[in-house]
Design an enzyme around this catalytic site. Sequence first.
Site, PDB file in Angstrom:
ATOM      1  N   HIS A 175      71.320   6.614 -46.994  1.00  0.00           N
ATOM      2  CA  HIS A 175      72.507   6.694 -47.821  1.00  0.00           C
ATOM      3  C   HIS A 175      73.217   8.084 -46.933  1.00  0.00           C
ATOM      4  CE1 HIS A 175      75.546   7.339 -50.895  1.00  0.00           C
ATOM      5  NE2 HIS A 175      75.271   8.555 -51.105  1.00  0.00           N
TER       6      HIS A 175
ATOM      7  N   HIS B 231      82.260   8.750 -48.597  1.00  0.00           N
ATOM      8  CA  HIS B 231      81.642   7.464 -49.027  1.00  0.00           C
ATOM      9  C   HIS B 231      82.181   6.068 -48.816  1.00  0.00           C
ATOM     10  CE1 HIS B 231      79.294  10.896 -50.790  1.00  0.00           C
ATOM     11  NE2 HIS B 231      78.527   9.879 -51.402  1.00  0.00           N
TER      12      HIS B 231
ATOM     13  N   HIS C 110      79.749   3.862 -47.376  1.00  0.00           N
ATOM     14  CA  HIS C 110      79.024   2.625 -48.245  1.00  0.00           C
ATOM     15  C   HIS C 110      79.050   1.499 -47.345  1.00  0.00           C
ATOM     16  CE1 HIS C 110      79.225   4.768 -52.341  1.00  0.00           C
ATOM     17  NE2 HIS C 110      77.937   4.990 -52.043  1.00  0.00           N
TER      18      HIS C 110
ATOM     19  N   LYS D  97      76.620  10.397 -64.037  1.00  0.00           N
ATOM     20  CA  LYS D  97      76.752   8.980 -63.700  1.00  0.00           C
ATOM     21  C   LYS D  97      75.431   8.272 -63.643  1.00  0.00           C
ATOM     22  CE  LYS D  97      80.925   8.873 -60.578  1.00  0.00           C
ATOM     23  NZ  LYS D  97      81.322   8.585 -59.187  1.00  0.00           N
TER      24      LYS D  97
ATOM     25  N   ARG E 249      87.711  13.642 -59.687  1.00  0.00           N
ATOM     26  CA  ARG E 249      86.200  13.493 -59.279  1.00  0.00           C
ATOM     27  C   ARG E 249      85.926  12.466 -58.111  1.00  0.00           C
ATOM     28  NH1 ARG E 249      81.238  12.632 -63.530  1.00  0.00           N
ATOM     29  NH2 ARG E 249      79.528  12.149 -61.718  1.00  0.00           N
TER      30      ARG E 249
ATOM     31  N   GLU F 241      85.988  10.322 -63.765  1.00  0.00           N
ATOM     32  CA  GLU F 241      86.600   9.813 -62.637  1.00  0.00           C
ATOM     33  C   GLU F 241      87.959   9.379 -62.655  1.00  0.00           C
ATOM     34  OE1 GLU F 241      83.843   8.996 -59.561  1.00  0.00           O
ATOM     35  OE2 GLU F 241      85.414   7.663 -58.598  1.00  0.00           O
TER      36      GLU F 241
ATOM     37  N   LYS G 132      80.002  20.828 -58.051  1.00  0.00           N
ATOM     38  CA  LYS G 132      79.932  19.589 -58.866  1.00  0.00           C
ATOM     39  C   LYS G 132      80.400  19.934 -60.421  1.00  0.00           C
ATOM     40  CE  LYS G 132      78.324  15.240 -59.432  1.00  0.00           C
ATOM     41  NZ  LYS G 132      77.377  14.006 -58.881  1.00  0.00           N
TER      42      LYS G 132
ATOM     43  N   ASN H 222      83.761  11.664 -53.652  1.00  0.00           N
ATOM     44  CA  ASN H 222      83.613  10.466 -52.954  1.00  0.00           C
ATOM     45  C   ASN H 222      83.914  10.649 -51.276  1.00  0.00           C
ATOM     46  OD1 ASN H 222      82.416   8.807 -54.965  1.00  0.00           O
ATOM     47  ND2 ASN H 222      84.435   8.483 -55.586  1.00  0.00           N
TER      48      ASN H 222
ATOM     49  N   GLU I 184      75.156  15.344 -48.071  1.00  0.00           N
ATOM     50  CA  GLU I 184      76.050  15.776 -49.318  1.00  0.00           C
ATOM     51  C   GLU I 184      76.266  17.222 -49.518  1.00  0.00           C
ATOM     52  OE1 GLU I 184      76.919  13.364 -51.176  1.00  0.00           O
ATOM     53  OE2 GLU I 184      75.714  11.770 -50.359  1.00  0.00           O
TER      54      GLU I 184
ATOM     55  N   ARG J 225      70.185   2.284 -78.199  1.00  0.00           N
ATOM     56  CA  ARG J 225      71.728   2.814 -78.186  1.00  0.00           C
ATOM     57  C   ARG J 225      71.945   4.098 -77.816  1.00  0.00           C
ATOM     58  NH1 ARG J 225      71.802  -1.211 -82.304  1.00  0.00           N
ATOM     59  NH2 ARG J 225      72.948  -3.085 -81.491  1.00  0.00           N
TER      60      ARG J 225
HETATM   61  P1  NAD Z   1      65.276   7.960 -53.715  1.00  0.00           P
HETATM   62  O1  NAD Z   1      65.311   8.390 -55.208  1.00  0.00           O
HETATM   63  O2  NAD Z   1      64.994   6.717 -53.247  1.00  0.00           O
HETATM   64  O3  NAD Z   1      64.080   8.851 -53.072  1.00  0.00           O
HETATM   65  C1  NAD Z   1      63.673   8.935 -51.547  1.00  0.00           C
HETATM   66  C2  NAD Z   1      62.371   8.899 -51.171  1.00  0.00           C
HETATM   67  O4  NAD Z   1      62.020  10.021 -51.135  1.00  0.00           O
HETATM   68  C3  NAD Z   1      61.650   7.655 -52.257  1.00  0.00           C
HETATM   69  O5  NAD Z   1      60.952   6.893 -51.621  1.00  0.00           O
HETATM   70  C4  NAD Z   1      60.999   8.738 -53.150  1.00  0.00           C
HETATM   71  O6  NAD Z   1      59.867   8.025 -53.496  1.00  0.00           O
HETATM   72  C5  NAD Z   1      60.729   9.798 -52.183  1.00  0.00           C
HETATM   73  N1  NAD Z   1      60.410  11.022 -52.748  1.00  0.00           N
HETATM   74  C6  NAD Z   1      61.458  11.585 -53.816  1.00  0.00           C
HETATM   75  N2  NAD Z   1      61.258  12.954 -53.932  1.00  0.00           N
HETATM   76  C7  NAD Z   1      60.106  13.199 -53.257  1.00  0.00           C
HETATM   77  C8  NAD Z   1      59.120  14.463 -52.901  1.00  0.00           C
HETATM   78  N3  NAD Z   1      59.477  15.530 -53.508  1.00  0.00           N
HETATM   79  N4  NAD Z   1      58.283  14.172 -52.101  1.00  0.00           N
HETATM   80  C9  NAD Z   1      58.041  13.241 -51.562  1.00  0.00           C
HETATM   81  N5  NAD Z   1      58.656  12.058 -51.651  1.00  0.00           N
HETATM   82  C10 NAD Z   1      59.827  12.179 -52.381  1.00  0.00           C
HETATM   83  O7  NAD Z   1      66.581   8.571 -53.120  1.00  0.00           O
HETATM   84  P2  NAD Z   1      67.720   9.588 -53.135  1.00  0.00           P
HETATM   85  O8  NAD Z   1      68.380   9.843 -51.824  1.00  0.00           O
HETATM   86  O9  NAD Z   1      67.363  10.731 -54.018  1.00  0.00           O
HETATM   87  O10 NAD Z   1      68.922   8.905 -54.241  1.00  0.00           O
HETATM   88  C11 NAD Z   1      69.493   7.873 -53.663  1.00  0.00           C
HETATM   89  C12 NAD Z   1      70.137   7.063 -55.100  1.00  0.00           C
HETATM   90  O11 NAD Z   1      71.022   8.180 -55.732  1.00  0.00           O
HETATM   91  C13 NAD Z   1      70.991   5.945 -54.724  1.00  0.00           C
HETATM   92  O12 NAD Z   1      70.509   4.982 -55.669  1.00  0.00           O
HETATM   93  C14 NAD Z   1      72.343   6.377 -54.835  1.00  0.00           C
HETATM   94  O13 NAD Z   1      73.088   5.342 -55.416  1.00  0.00           O
HETATM   95  C15 NAD Z   1      72.080   7.427 -56.114  1.00  0.00           C
HETATM   96  N6  NAD Z   1      73.266   8.453 -56.307  1.00  0.00           N
HETATM   97  C16 NAD Z   1      73.707   8.740 -57.501  1.00  0.00           C
HETATM   98  C17 NAD Z   1      74.790   9.720 -57.720  1.00  0.00           C
HETATM   99  C18 NAD Z   1      75.098   9.788 -59.245  1.00  0.00           C
HETATM  100  O14 NAD Z   1      76.121  10.815 -59.433  1.00  0.00           O
HETATM  101  N7  NAD Z   1      74.532   9.465 -60.110  1.00  0.00           N
HETATM  102  C19 NAD Z   1      75.225  10.522 -56.654  1.00  0.00           C
HETATM  103  C20 NAD Z   1      74.710  10.263 -55.333  1.00  0.00           C
HETATM  104  C21 NAD Z   1      73.592   8.913 -55.056  1.00  0.00           C
HETATM  105  N1  GLY Z   2      78.398  11.343 -56.363  1.00  0.00           N
HETATM  106  C1  GLY Z   2      79.886  11.165 -56.904  1.00  0.00           C
HETATM  107  C2  GLY Z   2      79.965  11.702 -58.356  1.00  0.00           C
HETATM  108  O1  GLY Z   2      78.988  11.978 -59.097  1.00  0.00           O
HETATM  109  O2  GLY Z   2      81.040  11.388 -58.900  1.00  0.00           O
END
Ligand code: NAD
Ligand code: GLY
Length: 361
Positions: free
Chosen positions: A266, A250, A254, A145, A243, A239, A229, A247, A187, A123
């Site tokens: 992405h 996006h 998306h 998020k 917030r 949001e 941010k 997006n 971004e 929890r």
């Molecule tokens: P990811 O986490 O898949 O990383 C991309 C690739 O890079 C992976 O293969 C990873 O293993 C590799 N990698 C990571 N760091 C590395 C490093 N320092 N050296 C070598 N390789 C490395 O992708 P991402 O772009 O970081 O994140 C995308 C995700 O984030 C999506 O699922 C998206 O929905 C989410 N997201 C969330 C929010 C939020 O507010 N929570 C905002 C934007 C995106």
């Molecule tokens: N990446 C969008 C948010 O965090 O609201």
Amino acid sequence: MNEQTLTVGLDERSYPIFIGSNVLASVAPRLEAHPVGKRYAIISDETVAGIYGQRLLDALTKAGIGCSLITFPAGEEHKTSSTVTRLASELAQQGFDRGDALIALGGGVVGDITGFLASIYMRGIPFVQIPTTLLSQVDSSVGGKTGVDIPEGKNLIGTFYQPRAVFIDIDVLATLPEQELRGGLAEVIKYGVILDAAFFQRLLEQREQILDLEPSALIPMIRTCCAIKAQVVEEDEREGGLRRILNFGHTIGHAVEAASGFEIIHGFAVAIGMQAAAELAGLADYGDARVAVAIREILEAYGLPTEIPSSLDRAMIRRYLLSDKKTVDGRIFFVLPTTIGRVTVTDQVAEEAIDAVLNRE
Ligand code: NAD
Ligand code: GLY
């Protein structure tokens, strides 16, 4: 140490963000001085764990902090509830309890999964973020998020759950594949368009230093993104309104990402989505045509795509637009730039304008 610190101000849930070179080495002493748990499970994907996992594990162990490393395969396809269940079983088998904490070591996939797991394991237990992609350093590690994907859509299961601290080490970007770095820059550009025209200009001027990962350009750049941010999240954590401006790019992004079967990464999809939104703003009389020109210029300067590939099925993009989380009763909400540094959120965009942007040659 060349380092900057920010705070995300959410009353008793406020937390620091440390940004700089060699920040990874500061995690153990900082957790020793300000523990967030009795012991820690470092959650990482296999790629990141292979490069940085042992180093972090050794540093924590050397500081006398109990910890273990638990991994899952890299990739968005593993951001699922079955990965979360498997990780939770590992935690339970290793005896992690309510007094313990998680460390997310990786990109946005690791951060989203670990945050979600932390929010529901027993929890809720504390967690900290060590983001290792540029995208996760400027966006996903801050703001709370969390979530996983289901076949019906990305991030459809999740929670708002803030980390206790965010450790951003720019040195880890040296091992990030070039394409991932550029995707993260989409971004970064987003923040300039939505809220900070001076930052947008600085990104144009410092392009070379940024692409060369020069700390003197990179640290202030990441700091500005996190500060923007934080400001948005402090005002609208869940949001309800403001917030939504995060997006920008996006909505169509998306849909393009999904219609490509996630072949388009992405950040590239967001770049295409930002350009499309800027053109939509012009066509729908929200912004003037110079905004779209300026956005195209900066995206091209950073080697980012601006066009929806002609191979993508427009009808499918349309269907994905309608299934967007922000679409309500068939009304698609767009974040449209009225000028550089300001956006408006609206569902008042004519169907013809959307078609014109989607079908532009
Ligand atoms: P990811 O986490 O898949 O990383 C991309 C690739 O890079 C992976 O293969 C990873 O293993 C590799 N990698 C990571 N760091 C590395 C490093 N320092 N050296 C070598 N390789 C490395 O992708 P991402 O772009 O970081 O994140 C995308 C995700 O984030 C999506 O699922 C998206 O929905 C989410 N997201 C969330 C929010 C939020 O507010 N929570 C905002 C934007 C995106
Ligand atoms: N990446 C969008 C948010 O965090 O609201």
